[in-house]
Every structure is written in structure tokens, then in C-alpha cells.
Design a protein around this motif. Structure first.
Motif, PDB file in Angstrom:
ATOM      1  N   ARG A 168       0.931  -1.267   0.008  1.00 55.85           N
ATOM      2  CA  ARG A 168       0.097  -0.111  -0.027  1.00 55.85           C
ATOM      3  C   ARG A 168       0.688   1.229   0.034  1.00 55.85           C
ATOM      4  O   ARG A 168       0.656   2.227  -0.613  1.00 55.85           O
ATOM      5  N   ASP A 169       2.092   1.261   0.839  1.00 57.97           N
ATOM      6  CA  ASP A 169       2.856   2.393   0.787  1.00 57.97           C
ATOM      7  C   ASP A 169       3.392   2.580  -0.515  1.00 57.97           C
ATOM      8  O   ASP A 169       3.576   3.758  -0.894  1.00 57.97           O
ATOM      9  N   GLU A 170       3.923   1.869  -1.332  1.00 57.33           N
ATOM     10  CA  GLU A 170       4.223   2.167  -2.802  1.00 57.33           C
ATOM     11  C   GLU A 170       3.269   2.498  -3.581  1.00 57.33           C
ATOM     12  O   GLU A 170       3.479   3.497  -4.344  1.00 57.33           O
ATOM     13  N   LEU A 171       2.164   1.903  -3.585  1.00 56.39           N
ATOM     14  CA  LEU A 171       0.917   2.721  -4.353  1.00 56.39           C
ATOM     15  C   LEU A 171       0.677   4.084  -3.705  1.00 56.39           C
ATOM     16  O   LEU A 171       0.560   5.076  -4.694  1.00 56.39           O
ATOM     17  N   PHE A 172       0.693   4.485  -2.532  1.00 58.97           N
ATOM     18  CA  PHE A 172       0.665   5.877  -1.827  1.00 58.97           C
ATOM     19  C   PHE A 172       1.497   6.689  -2.548  1.00 58.97           C
ATOM     20  O   PHE A 172       1.357   7.805  -2.921  1.00 58.97           O
ATOM     21  N   HIS A 173       2.902   6.139  -2.582  1.00 58.35           N
ATOM     22  CA  HIS A 173       4.197   6.907  -3.152  1.00 58.35           C
ATOM     23  C   HIS A 173       3.836   7.296  -4.497  1.00 58.35           C
ATOM     24  O   HIS A 173       3.869   8.437  -5.060  1.00 58.35           O
ATOM     25  N   GLU A 174       3.263   6.337  -5.169  1.00 57.18           N
ATOM     26  CA  GLU A 174       2.935   6.551  -6.693  1.00 57.18           C
ATOM     27  C   GLU A 174       1.700   7.621  -6.814  1.00 57.18           C
ATOM     28  O   GLU A 174       1.946   8.396  -7.786  1.00 57.18           O
ATOM     29  N   VAL A 175       0.663   7.552  -6.010  1.00 61.37           N
ATOM     30  CA  VAL A 175      -0.397   8.545  -5.895  1.00 61.37           C
ATOM     31  C   VAL A 175       0.273   9.978  -5.903  1.00 61.37           C
ATOM     32  O   VAL A 175      -0.032  10.848  -6.567  1.00 61.37           O
ATOM     33  N   VAL A 176       1.157  10.214  -4.865  1.00 61.86           N
ATOM     34  CA  VAL A 176       1.820  11.333  -4.401  1.00 61.86           C
ATOM     35  C   VAL A 176       2.434  11.931  -5.884  1.00 61.86           C
ATOM     36  O   VAL A 176       2.731  13.005  -6.166  1.00 61.86           O
ATOM     37  N   SER A 177       3.307  11.075  -6.288  1.00 61.29           N
ATOM     38  CA  SER A 177       4.521  11.129  -7.363  1.00 61.29           C
ATOM     39  C   SER A 177       3.739  11.586  -8.518  1.00 61.29           C
ATOM     40  O   SER A 177       4.196  12.638  -9.447  1.00 61.29           O
ATOM     41  N   VAL A 178       2.535  10.906  -9.065  1.00 59.26           N
ATOM     42  CA  VAL A 178       1.979  11.274 -10.199  1.00 59.26           C
ATOM     43  C   VAL A 178       1.296  12.729 -10.164  1.00 59.26           C
ATOM     44  O   VAL A 178       1.587  13.440 -11.130  1.00 59.26           O
ATOM     45  N   PHE A 179       0.456  13.156  -9.098  1.00 64.72           N
ATOM     46  CA  PHE A 179       0.233  14.405  -8.829  1.00 64.72           C
ATOM     47  C   PHE A 179       1.020  15.297  -8.774  1.00 64.72           C
ATOM     48  O   PHE A 179       1.208  16.573  -9.470  1.00 64.72           O
ATOM     49  N   GLY A 180       2.295  15.274  -8.293  1.00 60.40           N
ATOM     50  CA  GLY A 180       3.266  16.156  -7.740  1.00 60.40           C
ATOM     51  C   GLY A 180       4.134  16.357  -9.030  1.00 60.40           C
ATOM     52  O   GLY A 180       4.396  17.554  -9.375  1.00 60.40           O
ATOM     53  N   GLU A 181       4.222  15.344  -9.939  1.00 59.25           N
ATOM     54  CA  GLU A 181       4.884  15.515 -11.302  1.00 59.25           C
ATOM     55  C   GLU A 181       3.994  16.540 -12.122  1.00 59.25           C
ATOM     56  O   GLU A 181       4.493  17.505 -12.831  1.00 59.25           O
ATOM     57  N   ASP A 182       2.732  16.315 -12.104  1.00 61.14           N
ATOM     58  CA  ASP A 182       1.817  17.246 -12.914  1.00 61.14           C
ATOM     59  C   ASP A 182       1.761  18.456 -12.580  1.00 61.14           C
ATOM     60  O   ASP A 182       1.892  19.535 -13.285  1.00 61.14           O
ATOM     61  N   TRP A 183       1.739  18.628 -11.237  1.00 61.89           N
ATOM     62  CA  TRP A 183       1.768  20.017 -10.462  1.00 61.89           C
ATOM     63  C   TRP A 183       3.005  20.656 -10.859  1.00 61.89           C
ATOM     64  O   TRP A 183       3.185  21.809 -11.428  1.00 61.89           O
ATOM     65  N   ALA A 184       4.143  20.256 -10.694  1.00 63.20           N
ATOM     66  CA  ALA A 184       5.440  20.832 -10.990  1.00 63.20           C
ATOM     67  C   ALA A 184       5.566  21.089 -12.569  1.00 63.20           C
ATOM     68  O   ALA A 184       6.114  22.315 -13.080  1.00 63.20           O
ATOM     69  N   SER A 185       5.132  20.217 -13.375  1.00 59.34           N
ATOM     70  CA  SER A 185       5.063  20.392 -14.824  1.00 59.34           C
ATOM     71  C   SER A 185       4.214  21.531 -15.126  1.00 59.34           C
ATOM     72  O   SER A 185       4.632  22.466 -15.912  1.00 59.34           O
ATOM     73  N   ASP A 186       3.219  21.627 -14.395  1.00 55.75           N
ATOM     74  CA  ASP A 186       2.243  22.800 -14.811  1.00 55.75           C
ATOM     75  C   ASP A 186       2.956  24.112 -14.342  1.00 55.75           C
ATOM     76  O   ASP A 186       2.692  25.258 -15.115  1.00 55.75           O
ATOM     77  N   ALA A 187       3.616  24.015 -13.257  1.00 56.82           N
ATOM     78  CA  ALA A 187       4.208  25.316 -12.638  1.00 56.82           C
ATOM     79  C   ALA A 187       5.179  25.682 -13.803  1.00 56.82           C
ATOM     80  O   ALA A 187       5.510  27.051 -13.852  1.00 56.82           O
ATOM     81  N   GLU A 188       6.008  24.800 -14.157  1.00 59.82           N
ATOM     82  CA  GLU A 188       7.151  25.080 -15.071  1.00 59.82           C
ATOM     83  C   GLU A 188       6.739  25.849 -16.354  1.00 59.82           C
ATOM     84  O   GLU A 188       7.087  26.731 -16.910  1.00 59.82           O
ATOM     85  N   ARG A 189       5.482  25.183 -16.971  1.00 58.83           N
ATOM     86  CA  ARG A 189       4.945  25.822 -18.109  1.00 58.83           C
ATOM     87  C   ARG A 189       4.173  27.282 -17.900  1.00 58.83           C
ATOM     88  O   ARG A 189       4.443  27.950 -18.639  1.00 58.83           O
ATOM     89  N   SER A 190       3.412  27.195 -16.971  1.00 56.95           N
ATOM     90  CA  SER A 190       2.787  28.541 -16.662  1.00 56.95           C
ATOM     91  C   SER A 190       3.516  29.503 -16.471  1.00 56.95           C
ATOM     92  O   SER A 190       3.557  30.588 -16.939  1.00 56.95           O
TER      93      SER A 190
END
Length: 210
Positions: A61-83
Motif C-alpha cells: 500500500r505504501d508503494e501505491l501511496f507514493h505513486e499517487v503522490v508522485s503522479v500528482f506532484g509531477e503534474d503539479w511541477a510540470s504545470d508550474a514550469e509551463r505556466s
């Protein structure tokens, strides 16, 4: 002798990957209850899979939770860099900040996991969160520097962190419906967020600019 006909093997219709289904289903659960109380049995029941399907993609479950955080975090950081990468003046910096805020709210469940329930969960999770926040802060700092060429690199870096701090703390307040958000109400709260971002971007903490 007539040529034999080769039967065509039917292919299953395209379906979303089961890994993606697990991530999205887990988000719905992690967003409404403490992650440590969400069990693998609950996750697989929620997405109508078997434990074997879960363990095919994730070891825990911890690996899945880390993936959930990483997927959103990557989107968030990439959006920030583009915007912020497109911003060349203060109005552009502020517009990018508010757009990031709104995008997070539009993905409420994912954002709740990232900004609220994952905070302080583990050293690995916190390192991942800080890595994504650092990317966004650098993008904000570069935008601030472009908007005000007279501002020092150090000042711009501080202001970039300041913008991210305002966004993250404001998102936690709204997503968790804390007392400040409930007292002000949605409209006034957003006005306050915009005002704080403007103050940081145009003056910056400790600046002598008027």
C-alpha cells in the motif's frame, strides 16, 4: 487445394490500464480517510479487482501511496514550469499562480492527498513532495526575475518560495475546509489568496519597494 482461411483472433477493446485504475481508485479512498487506515483489501474491493492484480502492480500500500503522490506532484511541477515559464510580467506571474491554484482545486481528490493527507507521512513521501515543490519554486523565481530585472537573484528566489508557500498553505486551507476558509467563504478566501500572491510578487517579504 483451396487455401485455408486463417481465423482472426479477436482483440479485447481498449481499456484503461489496471495500474491507472488502482491509482485512481486509491486516490478516492486516500482523500477521505487517513491513508494508514486504508487497506489493500479495501482498495481492490473499491476498484473491483483481486489482491493478485494489486500485487502484480504494487508491492505494498505504501508503494501505491507514493505513486499517487508522485503522479500528482509531477503534474503539479510540470504545470508550474509551463505556466510560469510563459510569464514575463507581474500580471503573468499572478495569472500563473492563480491558474495553478484552480487546477489543483479542479483535481480536488488528488490535491487533497498531495497537500493534506500526505504531509509528514514518511521521509520518502516528504522528500518527493519537497522535490516537486522545489521545481515549482524555481519556476516561480525565474518568472519573478523576468518580471522585475532589477530584483536580485537572491530576492527572486525568496519570492519564488514565498509564492509557493502561499499557494500550498492556501490549498491546504481550502481542501481541508479549515476555519480560515470557512470564516471567509469561497469568494473572499480567493480574493485573499490573490492579494497575498500579489504582495509577494510585487514587493516580496522584507523588500523596500513601495
Amino acid at each position: 487445394m483451396p487455401e485455408s482461411k486463417v481465423s482472426k483472433v479477436s482483440r479485447p477493446a481498449h481499456r484503461p490500464s489496471r495500474r491507472h485504475q488502482l491509482i485512481e481508485g486509491a486516490v478516492e479512498l486516500f482523500a477521505v480517510k487517513p491513508p494508514e487506515l486504508v487497506t489493500i483489501a479495501e482498495i481492490v474491493r473499491h476498484v473491483e479487482m483481486t489482491p493478485a492484480a494489486f500485487y502484480y502492480h504494487f508491492s505494498s500500500r505504501d508503494e501505491l501511496f507514493h505513486e499517487v503522490v508522485s503522479v500528482f506532484g509531477e503534474d503539479w511541477a510540470s504545470d508550474a514550469e509551463r505556466s510560469w515559464g510563459d510569464a514575463t510580467d507581474i500580471d503573468g506571474v499572478l495569472a500563473a499562480a492563480l491558474a495553478l491554484f484552480n487546477k489543483a482545486i479542479d483535481r480536488r481528490a488528488h490535491a487533497t492527498v498531495f497537500f493534506v493527507t500526505s504531509k509528514g507521512m514518511s521521509i520518502a513521501i516528504e522528500e518527493a513532495r519537497q522535490s516537486f515543490a522545489a521545481r515549482a519554486s524555481r519556476a516561480a523565481a525565474a518568472a519573478v526575475a523576468r518580471s522585475d530585472p532589477g530584483r536580485s537573484a537572491a530576492r527572486a528566489a525568496v519570492d519564488g518560495v514565498g509564492l509557493m508557500t502561499v499557494l500550498e498553505s492556501s490549498l491546504r486551507a481550502e481542501l481541508s475546509l479549515d476555519s480560515a476558509y470557512r470564516t471567509l467563504g469561497p469568494r473572499q478566501f480567493r480574493d485573499e489568496v490573490e492579494g497575498l500572491c500579489r504582495r509577494v510578487a510585487t514587493v516580496g517579504p522584507g523588500s523596500t519597494k513601495q
